[in-house]
Design an enzyme around this catalytic site. Sequence first.
Site, PDB file in Angstrom:
ATOM      1  N   LEU A 255      35.619  22.377  52.876  1.00  0.00           N
ATOM      2  CA  LEU A 255      37.045  22.266  52.558  1.00  0.00           C
ATOM      3  C   LEU A 255      37.196  21.651  51.166  1.00  0.00           C
ATOM      4  O   LEU A 255      36.786  20.513  50.932  1.00  0.00           O
ATOM      5  CB  LEU A 255      37.767  21.406  53.599  1.00  0.00           C
ATOM      6  CG  LEU A 255      37.572  21.833  55.060  1.00  0.00           C
ATOM      7  CD1 LEU A 255      38.448  20.966  55.976  1.00  0.00           C
ATOM      8  CD2 LEU A 255      37.872  23.305  55.259  1.00  0.00           C
TER       9      LEU A 255
ATOM     10  N   ALA B 163      40.204  22.467  48.939  1.00  0.00           N
ATOM     11  CA  ALA B 163      41.453  23.003  48.381  1.00  0.00           C
ATOM     12  C   ALA B 163      42.405  21.924  47.876  1.00  0.00           C
ATOM     13  O   ALA B 163      43.336  22.216  47.138  1.00  0.00           O
ATOM     14  CB  ALA B 163      42.164  23.858  49.423  1.00  0.00           C
TER      15      ALA B 163
ATOM     16  N   ARG C 242      45.006  10.841  44.972  1.00  0.00           N
ATOM     17  CA  ARG C 242      44.574   9.466  44.665  1.00  0.00           C
ATOM     18  C   ARG C 242      43.635   9.382  43.457  1.00  0.00           C
ATOM     19  O   ARG C 242      43.373   8.314  42.937  1.00  0.00           O
ATOM     20  CB  ARG C 242      43.904   8.863  45.919  1.00  0.00           C
ATOM     21  CG  ARG C 242      44.881   8.567  47.029  1.00  0.00           C
ATOM     22  CD  ARG C 242      44.179   8.344  48.360  1.00  0.00           C
ATOM     23  NE  ARG C 242      43.809   9.608  49.012  1.00  0.00           N
ATOM     24  CZ  ARG C 242      43.219   9.703  50.197  1.00  0.00           C
ATOM     25  NH1 ARG C 242      42.902   8.602  50.873  1.00  0.00           N
ATOM     26  NH2 ARG C 242      42.922  10.876  50.723  1.00  0.00           N
TER      27      ARG C 242
ATOM     28  N   ASN D  77      35.172   8.408  60.968  1.00  0.00           N
ATOM     29  CA  ASN D  77      34.895   9.847  60.907  1.00  0.00           C
ATOM     30  C   ASN D  77      34.404  10.202  59.504  1.00  0.00           C
ATOM     31  O   ASN D  77      35.099   9.980  58.521  1.00  0.00           O
ATOM     32  CB  ASN D  77      36.197  10.601  61.228  1.00  0.00           C
ATOM     33  CG  ASN D  77      36.083  12.089  60.950  1.00  0.00           C
ATOM     34  OD1 ASN D  77      34.989  12.650  60.997  1.00  0.00           O
ATOM     35  ND2 ASN D  77      37.221  12.710  60.669  1.00  0.00           N
TER      36      ASN D  77
ATOM     37  N   ARG E  18      20.208  19.642  17.219  1.00  0.00           N
ATOM     38  CA  ARG E  18      21.238  20.326  17.986  1.00  0.00           C
ATOM     39  C   ARG E  18      21.178  21.835  17.814  1.00  0.00           C
ATOM     40  O   ARG E  18      20.517  22.334  16.905  1.00  0.00           O
ATOM     41  CB  ARG E  18      22.628  19.803  17.609  1.00  0.00           C
ATOM     42  CG  ARG E  18      22.982  20.037  16.161  1.00  0.00           C
ATOM     43  CD  ARG E  18      24.251  19.295  15.782  1.00  0.00           C
ATOM     44  NE  ARG E  18      24.552  19.531  14.398  1.00  0.00           N
ATOM     45  CZ  ARG E  18      25.431  20.444  13.964  1.00  0.00           C
ATOM     46  NH1 ARG E  18      26.089  21.189  14.816  1.00  0.00           N
ATOM     47  NH2 ARG E  18      25.635  20.602  12.672  1.00  0.00           N
TER      48      ARG E  18
ATOM     49  N   LYS F 189      19.774  21.533  12.690  1.00  0.00           N
ATOM     50  CA  LYS F 189      20.653  22.444  13.431  1.00  0.00           C
ATOM     51  C   LYS F 189      20.102  23.840  13.328  1.00  0.00           C
ATOM     52  O   LYS F 189      19.861  24.305  12.216  1.00  0.00           O
ATOM     53  CB  LYS F 189      22.064  22.391  12.865  1.00  0.00           C
ATOM     54  CG  LYS F 189      23.057  23.186  13.689  1.00  0.00           C
ATOM     55  CD  LYS F 189      24.112  23.882  12.857  1.00  0.00           C
ATOM     56  CE  LYS F 189      23.660  25.249  12.435  1.00  0.00           C
ATOM     57  NZ  LYS F 189      24.651  26.036  11.710  1.00  0.00           N
TER      58      LYS F 189
ATOM     59  N   TYR G 272      26.089  26.717   4.114  1.00  0.00           N
ATOM     60  CA  TYR G 272      27.443  27.224   4.361  1.00  0.00           C
ATOM     61  C   TYR G 272      28.162  27.405   3.038  1.00  0.00           C
ATOM     62  O   TYR G 272      28.228  26.498   2.217  1.00  0.00           O
ATOM     63  CB  TYR G 272      28.170  26.200   5.238  1.00  0.00           C
ATOM     64  CG  TYR G 272      29.534  26.622   5.723  1.00  0.00           C
ATOM     65  CD1 TYR G 272      29.743  27.885   6.265  1.00  0.00           C
ATOM     66  CD2 TYR G 272      30.608  25.741   5.655  1.00  0.00           C
ATOM     67  CE1 TYR G 272      30.995  28.266   6.723  1.00  0.00           C
ATOM     68  CE2 TYR G 272      31.867  26.101   6.114  1.00  0.00           C
ATOM     69  CZ  TYR G 272      32.052  27.380   6.646  1.00  0.00           C
ATOM     70  OH  TYR G 272      33.288  27.752   7.104  1.00  0.00           O
TER      71      TYR G 272
ATOM     72  N   ALA H 278      11.206  16.896  -7.210  1.00  0.00           N
ATOM     73  CA  ALA H 278      12.244  16.014  -6.664  1.00  0.00           C
ATOM     74  C   ALA H 278      13.548  16.177  -7.441  1.00  0.00           C
ATOM     75  O   ALA H 278      13.543  16.420  -8.642  1.00  0.00           O
ATOM     76  CB  ALA H 278      11.773  14.567  -6.724  1.00  0.00           C
TER      77      ALA H 278
ATOM     78  N   ARG I  49      16.291  20.797 -12.456  1.00  0.00           N
ATOM     79  CA  ARG I  49      16.981  19.557 -12.810  1.00  0.00           C
ATOM     80  C   ARG I  49      16.975  19.452 -14.328  1.00  0.00           C
ATOM     81  O   ARG I  49      16.169  20.090 -15.021  1.00  0.00           O
ATOM     82  CB  ARG I  49      16.276  18.351 -12.186  1.00  0.00           C
ATOM     83  CG  ARG I  49      14.862  18.209 -12.669  1.00  0.00           C
ATOM     84  CD  ARG I  49      14.061  17.218 -11.845  1.00  0.00           C
ATOM     85  NE  ARG I  49      12.770  16.993 -12.467  1.00  0.00           N
ATOM     86  CZ  ARG I  49      11.685  16.642 -11.792  1.00  0.00           C
ATOM     87  NH1 ARG I  49      11.723  16.476 -10.486  1.00  0.00           N
ATOM     88  NH2 ARG I  49      10.552  16.431 -12.422  1.00  0.00           N
TER      89      ARG I  49
HETATM   90  C1  UD1 Z   1      39.500  13.121  56.030  1.00  0.00           C
HETATM   91  C2  UD1 Z   1      39.626  12.999  57.552  1.00  0.00           C
HETATM   92  C3  UD1 Z   1      39.284  11.556  57.940  1.00  0.00           C
HETATM   93  C4  UD1 Z   1      37.888  11.230  57.485  1.00  0.00           C
HETATM   94  C5  UD1 Z   1      37.726  11.486  55.958  1.00  0.00           C
HETATM   95  C6  UD1 Z   1      36.263  11.371  55.582  1.00  0.00           C
HETATM   96  C7  UD1 Z   1      41.402  14.549  58.251  1.00  0.00           C
HETATM   97  C8  UD1 Z   1      42.815  14.692  58.677  1.00  0.00           C
HETATM   98  N1  UD1 Z   1      40.980  13.313  57.953  1.00  0.00           N
HETATM   99  O1  UD1 Z   1      40.487  12.268  55.467  1.00  0.00           O
HETATM  100  O2  UD1 Z   1      39.369  11.415  59.378  1.00  0.00           O
HETATM  101  O3  UD1 Z   1      37.600   9.874  57.793  1.00  0.00           O
HETATM  102  O4  UD1 Z   1      38.176  12.799  55.612  1.00  0.00           O
HETATM  103  O5  UD1 Z   1      36.079  11.447  54.205  1.00  0.00           O
HETATM  104  O6  UD1 Z   1      40.695  15.527  58.219  1.00  0.00           O
HETATM  105  N2  UD1 Z   1      41.483  19.637  52.004  1.00  0.00           N
HETATM  106  C9  UD1 Z   1      41.815  20.971  51.947  1.00  0.00           C
HETATM  107  N3  UD1 Z   1      43.069  21.336  52.293  1.00  0.00           N
HETATM  108  C10 UD1 Z   1      44.015  20.455  52.712  1.00  0.00           C
HETATM  109  C11 UD1 Z   1      43.660  19.091  52.775  1.00  0.00           C
HETATM  110  C12 UD1 Z   1      42.390  18.716  52.415  1.00  0.00           C
HETATM  111  O7  UD1 Z   1      40.994  21.809  51.581  1.00  0.00           O
HETATM  112  O8  UD1 Z   1      45.139  20.901  53.026  1.00  0.00           O
HETATM  113  C13 UD1 Z   1      40.124  19.221  51.590  1.00  0.00           C
HETATM  114  C14 UD1 Z   1      40.129  18.354  50.363  1.00  0.00           C
HETATM  115  O9  UD1 Z   1      39.987  19.113  49.180  1.00  0.00           O
HETATM  116  C15 UD1 Z   1      38.941  17.447  50.589  1.00  0.00           C
HETATM  117  C16 UD1 Z   1      38.789  17.403  52.092  1.00  0.00           C
HETATM  118  O10 UD1 Z   1      39.551  18.470  52.606  1.00  0.00           O
HETATM  119  O11 UD1 Z   1      37.762  17.964  50.007  1.00  0.00           O
HETATM  120  C17 UD1 Z   1      39.257  16.080  52.685  1.00  0.00           C
HETATM  121  O12 UD1 Z   1      40.615  15.882  52.367  1.00  0.00           O
HETATM  122  P1  UD1 Z   1      41.189  14.441  52.116  1.00  0.00           P
HETATM  123  O13 UD1 Z   1      42.633  14.568  51.855  1.00  0.00           O
HETATM  124  O14 UD1 Z   1      40.367  13.708  51.137  1.00  0.00           O
HETATM  125  O15 UD1 Z   1      40.999  13.784  53.566  1.00  0.00           O
HETATM  126  P2  UD1 Z   1      40.904  12.239  53.912  1.00  0.00           P
HETATM  127  O16 UD1 Z   1      42.258  11.643  53.836  1.00  0.00           O
HETATM  128  O17 UD1 Z   1      39.849  11.602  53.112  1.00  0.00           O
HETATM  129 CA    CA Z   2      38.582  12.267  51.440  1.00  0.00          CA
END
Ligand code: UD1
Ligand code: CA
Length: 476
Positions: free
Chosen positions: A17, A19, A24, A184, A348, A366, A402, A438, A455
């Site tokens: 996941l 997206a 934060r 979790n 470089r 370079k 150049y 030189a 020179r």
């Molecule tokens: C989530 C878990 C939490 C766990 C923590 C661990 C849920 C509701 N909570 O919280 O229990 O302790 O991870 O790190 O799952 N993302 C999507 N689509 C969305 C929302 C999120 O793809 O609509 C992806 C984010 O890009 C991210 C990941 O899911 O990579 C986690 O999302 P984030 O919002 O960070 O979840 P946490 O609040 O950390």
């Molecule tokens: Ca997270």
Amino acid sequence: MTSKSSKTTTKTTVVILAAGLGTRMRSKQAKVLHRAGGLALVEHVVQAARAVAPAARISVVTGHQADAVEALLKPTGVSFARQVEQKGTGHALKCAREVLVKADPEQTGSLMVLMGDTPLLSAATLKRLQEAQEQDDAAATMITTTLEDPTGYGRVIIDSQNNVQAIVEHKAATPAQLKVKVINSGIYIFKSALLWKHIGEITTNNPANELYLTDMVAILNQHGHVVKHMHIDDPSELLGINTRVELADADRIMRNRKTHELMLSGVTIERPETVSIDTQVRVGMDTVIEPFARLVNQTVIGEDCRIGQGAILDSAQLADRAVVEAYTLVSDSRIDPGAQVGPFARLRMGAQVGPEARVGNFVELKKTRLGAGAKSQHLAYLGDSEIGERVNIGAGTITCNYDGVHKHMTKIGAGAFVGSNSTLVAPLEIGEDSYVGAGSVITKEVPEGALALGRSHQIVKAGWAAARKKKVKTPG
Ligand code: UD1
Ligand code: CA
């Protein structure tokens, strides 16, 4: 295709996941693109996932800056599903369903869910999770750990049989639940069929009004299924990156792991806490790395090399016995066996320093190839040049490559001697074993074995100083 894992027989598909924006982080850039240990967070997760599934069975859910995330991961061969609106982790997983069913219509195996913002997990841990799920034959198995400060994480509610009843998100937790320190990790493996059967039962009935994937645990329990957990003692693997402070923590942990791994493989690192080495960098045995060195991107270093204090190597290739002295910058360049560069030098854009050649302080190369045993020891700019074996470049030599519109080449034949403070106006060829006096400005070809002087002649006026003193009377 079968999974790489040897002990498991069930097919595992992985969904990552990735997206979310990551509010934060306070960034314009999607969170999973932020880098730690030299790679984007999501790249680390894909790497770990490869331990339990081939790329063809890994899907990444993208949304924020989906194009950029997909372009970054495309070379790995994983597939993508789009979550256009971010309505929570449960919704994100739902978005992957179509892609997964297309790849595997039966969905009889297991589905591992990883978070794109949890980059420290090891391949070994994911394999263990896969094996635990297979042995217990549970509806799902999740990874948990215990944190002294569980702020922000979902709390895991465990029953007397050590099965998981529910996950309660921080924001939704009661004061008693907030005291739970088992959290979790966001990493789960489900029986695919059961997950898809019940995923529609997740509701937005929570303070954030999102579809929480974490609700699946309680839902599976309601249907009489068992959810297990694999508790991990070292929580550092499970750090989820939500802020830049946590990003720096992850970066530090990865770089510590990297220096550890290198030291155990035979590399000496002085004050390892001060050096910064990307995950993918390779270093050969008996190489010594001094404090504050920085080795990044596709840097590869041979055996018996020395990297001086504060040197920065960015996609640098060092053969065995190469030495990079203190405060030298090397990017996209190659140093051959036994060559020495620095201190305070800069290579470089495809510079190459031949075997046993020397590049000294305040020399910049370079797109320049310096032949075997050639020397440019002090204060020079050598750009767009081919410099033969054993050539000596005097201090202050400049290639004028150049003309304000185009770049031009300078070729210097083997064994030539270029005197100090020479100005070499390109395009230019200087023949083998020739000399440049030189202080010359050289604009025309210098034939093999010749001496070129460009020179003005020196004029000497004997007794001139005394004559002047007489003529110019000092006041008073
Ligand atoms: C989530 C878990 C939490 C766990 C923590 C661990 C849920 C509701 N909570 O919280 O229990 O302790 O991870 O790190 O799952 N993302 C999507 N689509 C969305 C929302 C999120 O793809 O609509 C992806 C984010 O890009 C991210 C990941 O899911 O990579 C986690 O999302 P984030 O919002 O960070 O979840 P946490 O609040 O950390
Ligand atoms: Ca997270």
